[in-house]
Design a protein around this motif. Structure first.
Motif, PDB file in Angstrom:
ATOM      1  N   HIS A  58       5.006   3.623   6.753  1.00 46.43           N
ATOM      2  CA  HIS A  58       5.348   2.875   5.532  1.00 46.43           C
ATOM      3  C   HIS A  58       4.077   2.785   4.694  1.00 46.43           C
ATOM      4  CE1 HIS A  58       7.353   0.219   2.828  1.00 46.43           C
ATOM      5  NE2 HIS A  58       6.538  -0.792   3.058  1.00 46.43           N
ATOM      6  N   TRP A  59       4.231   2.785   3.366  1.00 47.88           N
ATOM      7  CA  TRP A  59       3.081   2.795   2.471  1.00 47.88           C
ATOM      8  C   TRP A  59       3.140   1.628   1.500  1.00 47.88           C
ATOM      9  CZ3 TRP A  59      -0.918   6.487   2.366  1.00 47.88           C
ATOM     10  CH2 TRP A  59      -0.771   7.543   3.278  1.00 47.88           C
ATOM     11  N   ALA A  60       1.969   1.094   1.187  1.00 50.34           N
ATOM     12  CA  ALA A  60       1.847   0.004   0.228  1.00 50.34           C
ATOM     13  C   ALA A  60       0.539   0.203  -0.538  1.00 50.34           C
ATOM     14  CB  ALA A  60       1.853  -1.343   0.937  1.00 50.34           C
ATOM     15  N   ILE A  61       0.360  -0.552  -1.607  1.00 49.84           N
ATOM     16  CA  ILE A  61      -0.884  -0.479  -2.373  1.00 49.84           C
ATOM     17  C   ILE A  61      -1.516  -1.858  -2.401  1.00 49.84           C
ATOM     18  CG2 ILE A  61       0.195  -0.869  -4.646  1.00 49.84           C
ATOM     19  CD1 ILE A  61      -1.782   1.491  -5.560  1.00 49.84           C
ATOM     20  N   TYR A  62      -2.804  -1.906  -2.082  1.00 51.52           N
ATOM     21  CA  TYR A  62      -3.509  -3.180  -1.990  1.00 51.52           C
ATOM     22  C   TYR A  62      -3.898  -3.649  -3.390  1.00 51.52           C
ATOM     23  CZ  TYR A  62      -6.692  -6.758  -0.231  1.00 51.52           C
ATOM     24  OH  TYR A  62      -7.310  -7.959   0.049  1.00 51.52           O
ATOM     25  N   VAL A  63      -3.614  -4.934  -3.672  1.00 54.79           N
ATOM     26  CA  VAL A  63      -3.884  -5.456  -5.013  1.00 54.79           C
ATOM     27  C   VAL A  63      -4.863  -6.623  -5.000  1.00 54.79           C
ATOM     28  CG1 VAL A  63      -1.711  -4.662  -5.990  1.00 54.79           C
ATOM     29  CG2 VAL A  63      -1.807  -6.918  -4.910  1.00 54.79           C
ATOM     30  N   GLY A  64      -5.441  -6.923  -3.835  1.00 53.19           N
ATOM     31  CA  GLY A  64      -6.424  -7.998  -3.745  1.00 53.19           C
ATOM     32  C   GLY A  64      -5.852  -9.262  -3.132  1.00 53.19           C
ATOM     33  N   ASP A  65      -6.767 -10.150  -2.695  1.00 52.48           N
ATOM     34  CA  ASP A  65      -6.388 -11.442  -2.112  1.00 52.48           C
ATOM     35  C   ASP A  65      -5.458 -11.301  -0.914  1.00 52.48           C
ATOM     36  OD1 ASP A  65      -7.870 -12.829  -4.061  1.00 52.48           O
ATOM     37  OD2 ASP A  65      -6.190 -12.735  -5.469  1.00 52.48           O
ATOM     38  N   GLY A  66      -5.644 -10.213  -0.154  1.00 55.56           N
ATOM     39  CA  GLY A  66      -4.854 -10.019   1.064  1.00 55.56           C
ATOM     40  C   GLY A  66      -3.424  -9.591   0.822  1.00 55.56           C
ATOM     41  N   GLU A  67      -3.098  -9.173  -0.408  1.00 54.62           N
ATOM     42  CA  GLU A  67      -1.713  -8.843  -0.731  1.00 54.62           C
ATOM     43  C   GLU A  67      -1.540  -7.371  -1.103  1.00 54.62           C
ATOM     44  OE1 GLU A  67       0.286 -12.945  -2.253  1.00 54.62           O
ATOM     45  OE2 GLU A  67      -0.702 -11.731  -3.785  1.00 54.62           O
ATOM     46  N   VAL A  68      -0.321  -6.896  -0.882  1.00 56.19           N
ATOM     47  CA  VAL A  68       0.043  -5.523  -1.232  1.00 56.19           C
ATOM     48  C   VAL A  68       1.327  -5.544  -2.055  1.00 56.19           C
ATOM     49  CG1 VAL A  68      -1.037  -4.478   0.792  1.00 56.19           C
ATOM     50  CG2 VAL A  68       1.369  -5.207   0.910  1.00 56.19           C
ATOM     51  N   ILE A  69       1.534  -4.459  -2.767  1.00 55.14           N
ATOM     52  CA  ILE A  69       2.795  -4.230  -3.474  1.00 55.14           C
ATOM     53  C   ILE A  69       3.421  -2.995  -2.850  1.00 55.14           C
ATOM     54  CG2 ILE A  69       3.808  -3.523  -5.678  1.00 55.14           C
ATOM     55  CD1 ILE A  69       1.722  -5.318  -7.057  1.00 55.14           C
ATOM     56  N   HIS A  70       4.711  -3.090  -2.556  1.00 56.87           N
ATOM     57  CA  HIS A  70       5.369  -1.973  -1.873  1.00 56.87           C
ATOM     58  C   HIS A  70       6.846  -1.945  -2.210  1.00 56.87           C
ATOM     59  CE1 HIS A  70       7.031  -4.352   1.750  1.00 56.87           C
ATOM     60  NE2 HIS A  70       6.572  -5.232   0.899  1.00 56.87           N
ATOM     61  N   LEU A  71       7.449  -0.803  -1.911  1.00 59.48           N
ATOM     62  CA  LEU A  71       8.868  -0.579  -2.139  1.00 59.48           C
ATOM     63  C   LEU A  71       9.616  -0.895  -0.856  1.00 59.48           C
ATOM     64  CD1 LEU A  71      10.897   0.556  -4.247  1.00 59.48           C
ATOM     65  CD2 LEU A  71      10.492   2.805  -3.254  1.00 59.48           C
ATOM     66  N   THR A  72      10.585  -1.795  -0.927  1.00 57.29           N
ATOM     67  CA  THR A  72      11.262  -2.227   0.284  1.00 57.29           C
ATOM     68  C   THR A  72      12.690  -2.625  -0.047  1.00 57.29           C
ATOM     69  OG1 THR A  72      11.116  -3.751   2.176  1.00 57.29           O
ATOM     70  CG2 THR A  72      10.478  -4.614   0.037  1.00 57.29           C
ATOM     71  N   GLU A  73      13.407  -3.084   0.978  1.00 56.02           N
ATOM     72  CA  GLU A  73      14.780  -3.519   0.751  1.00 56.02           C
ATOM     73  C   GLU A  73      14.796  -4.931   0.189  1.00 56.02           C
ATOM     74  OE1 GLU A  73      16.992  -3.613   4.331  1.00 56.02           O
ATOM     75  OE2 GLU A  73      15.575  -4.871   5.396  1.00 56.02           O
ATOM     76  N   ALA A 129       1.175  -1.466 -10.996  1.00 56.04           N
ATOM     77  CA  ALA A 129       1.845  -1.962  -9.788  1.00 56.04           C
ATOM     78  C   ALA A 129       2.461  -3.335 -10.030  1.00 56.04           C
ATOM     79  CB  ALA A 129       0.857  -2.014  -8.637  1.00 56.04           C
ATOM     80  N   LYS A 130       1.712  -4.215 -10.672  1.00 54.82           N
ATOM     81  CA  LYS A 130       2.202  -5.577 -10.918  1.00 54.82           C
ATOM     82  C   LYS A 130       3.417  -5.582 -11.831  1.00 54.82           C
ATOM     83  CE  LYS A 130      -2.147  -8.039 -10.082  1.00 54.82           C
ATOM     84  NZ  LYS A 130      -3.245  -8.846 -10.688  1.00 54.82           N
ATOM     85  N   LYS A 131       3.472  -4.631 -12.755  1.00 54.40           N
ATOM     86  CA  LYS A 131       4.618  -4.573 -13.663  1.00 54.40           C
ATOM     87  C   LYS A 131       5.917  -4.218 -12.933  1.00 54.40           C
ATOM     88  CE  LYS A 131       2.087  -3.437 -17.917  1.00 54.40           C
ATOM     89  NZ  LYS A 131       1.834  -2.400 -18.957  1.00 54.40           N
ATOM     90  N   TRP A 132       5.784  -3.591 -11.769  1.00 52.24           N
ATOM     91  CA  TRP A 132       6.972  -3.197 -11.012  1.00 52.24           C
ATOM     92  C   TRP A 132       7.523  -4.337 -10.149  1.00 52.24           C
ATOM     93  CZ3 TRP A 132      10.057   0.812 -11.586  1.00 52.24           C
ATOM     94  CH2 TRP A 132       9.576   1.972 -12.201  1.00 52.24           C
ATOM     95  N   VAL A 133       6.714  -5.337  -9.873  1.00 55.48           N
ATOM     96  CA  VAL A 133       7.118  -6.400  -8.938  1.00 55.48           C
ATOM     97  C   VAL A 133       8.403  -7.079  -9.412  1.00 55.48           C
ATOM     98  CG1 VAL A 133       6.475  -8.616  -7.913  1.00 55.48           C
ATOM     99  CG2 VAL A 133       4.759  -6.799  -8.151  1.00 55.48           C
ATOM    100  N   GLY A 134       9.356  -7.172  -8.484  1.00 55.93           N
ATOM    101  CA  GLY A 134      10.629  -7.821  -8.766  1.00 55.93           C
ATOM    102  C   GLY A 134      11.680  -6.894  -9.337  1.00 55.93           C
ATOM    103  N   LYS A 135      11.283  -5.669  -9.681  1.00 56.86           N
ATOM    104  CA  LYS A 135      12.242  -4.735 -10.257  1.00 56.86           C
ATOM    105  C   LYS A 135      12.979  -3.965  -9.171  1.00 56.86           C
ATOM    106  CE  LYS A 135       9.887  -4.036 -14.682  1.00 56.86           C
ATOM    107  NZ  LYS A 135       9.316  -3.058 -15.633  1.00 56.86           N
ATOM    108  N   THR A 136      14.213  -3.621  -9.448  1.00 56.96           N
ATOM    109  CA  THR A 136      14.976  -2.775  -8.543  1.00 56.96           C
ATOM    110  C   THR A 136      14.847  -1.322  -8.996  1.00 56.96           C
ATOM    111  OG1 THR A 136      16.969  -3.150  -9.859  1.00 56.96           O
ATOM    112  CG2 THR A 136      16.639  -4.557  -7.935  1.00 56.96           C
ATOM    113  N   VAL A 137      14.790  -0.432  -8.019  1.00 57.26           N
ATOM    114  CA  VAL A 137      14.623   0.994  -8.305  1.00 57.26           C
ATOM    115  C   VAL A 137      15.518   1.800  -7.381  1.00 57.26           C
ATOM    116  CG1 VAL A 137      12.235   0.724  -9.076  1.00 57.26           C
ATOM    117  CG2 VAL A 137      12.698   1.197  -6.675  1.00 57.26           C
TER     118      VAL A 137
END
Length: 210
Positions: A58-73, A129-137
């Protein structure tokens, strides 16, 4: 005096010198391993994080402060169910703690494609990456999975190397309809991809009935 004699005898012993040398080598090896571990876990914003699940990554992108953004269910941190991955599904982009996303699985920083492509500026990567957060794809394991997503953010290249490797192996080793067998060596995703490619190979290779 006795303590000095004991220290002197130990210090001058060839066996002790060999033991000390061995100990120093072990410490050096351990330090090298520690340095390597830290280099793989010292995350910086924009880094790609590869998480080793059972049978796939599984892949994610690190955005700082111990958090990542990733594509999931939509229901949680787990990836999309593989039994449905041969179809096009709807996924969601989430921002979550790396510790939560990785769980008990091993992970590492993997920016190895920097050798092939220049990464985009960090601010651009994080901003996109942040602009994608919460969006469905739309999600599809062969063309739009979590690895496609993060590579698109870091390099502007929507590629999945684990899928490409499976495709190469399946095409090279498949007979008519045999892709699922070859692909199964790559775990659940391999079986899905292999079955699809095997079916195509079978159609192409099938003799034309007159």
């Amino acid at each position: 005096m006795f303590a000095d004699d004991v220290f002197s005898s130990i210090h001058n012993s060839s066996d002790s010198e060999a033991g000390c040398a061995h100990m120093q080598q072990d410490l050096g090896n351990n330090q090298a391993l520690a340095d390597k571990w830290q280099s793989l876990h010292r995350e910086k914003p924009g880094d790609l994080i590869e998480i080793f699940r059972s049978g796939f990554q599984h892949w994610a992108i690190y955005v700082g402060d111990g958090e990542v953004i990733h594509l999931t269910e939509g229901g949680g941190s787990a990836e999309l169910s593989l039994r449905f991955s041969s179809a096009t599904l709807i996924a969601v982009v989430k921002r979550e703690p790396l510790s939560k996303v990785a769980g008990n699985d091993d992970y590492r920083i993997n920016n190895s494609s920097d050798e092939k492509w220049d990464p985009l500026p960090v601010d651009q990567i994080i901003g996109a990456a942040k602009k994608w957060v919460g969006k469905t794809v739309k999600y599809k394991v062969t063309t739009a999975n979590c690895e496609h997503f993060v590579n698109g953010l870091r390099y502007g290249k929507k590629v999945s190397f684990q899928v490409e490797k499976m495709l190469e192996a399946v095409v090279a080793g498949s007979a008519a309809g045999g892709g699922a067998i070859t692909g199964s060596a790559f775990g659940p995703i391999g079986t899905i991809v292999g079955g699809a490619i095997g079916a195509m190979v079978g159609v192409i290779a099938a003799p034309v009935r007159r």
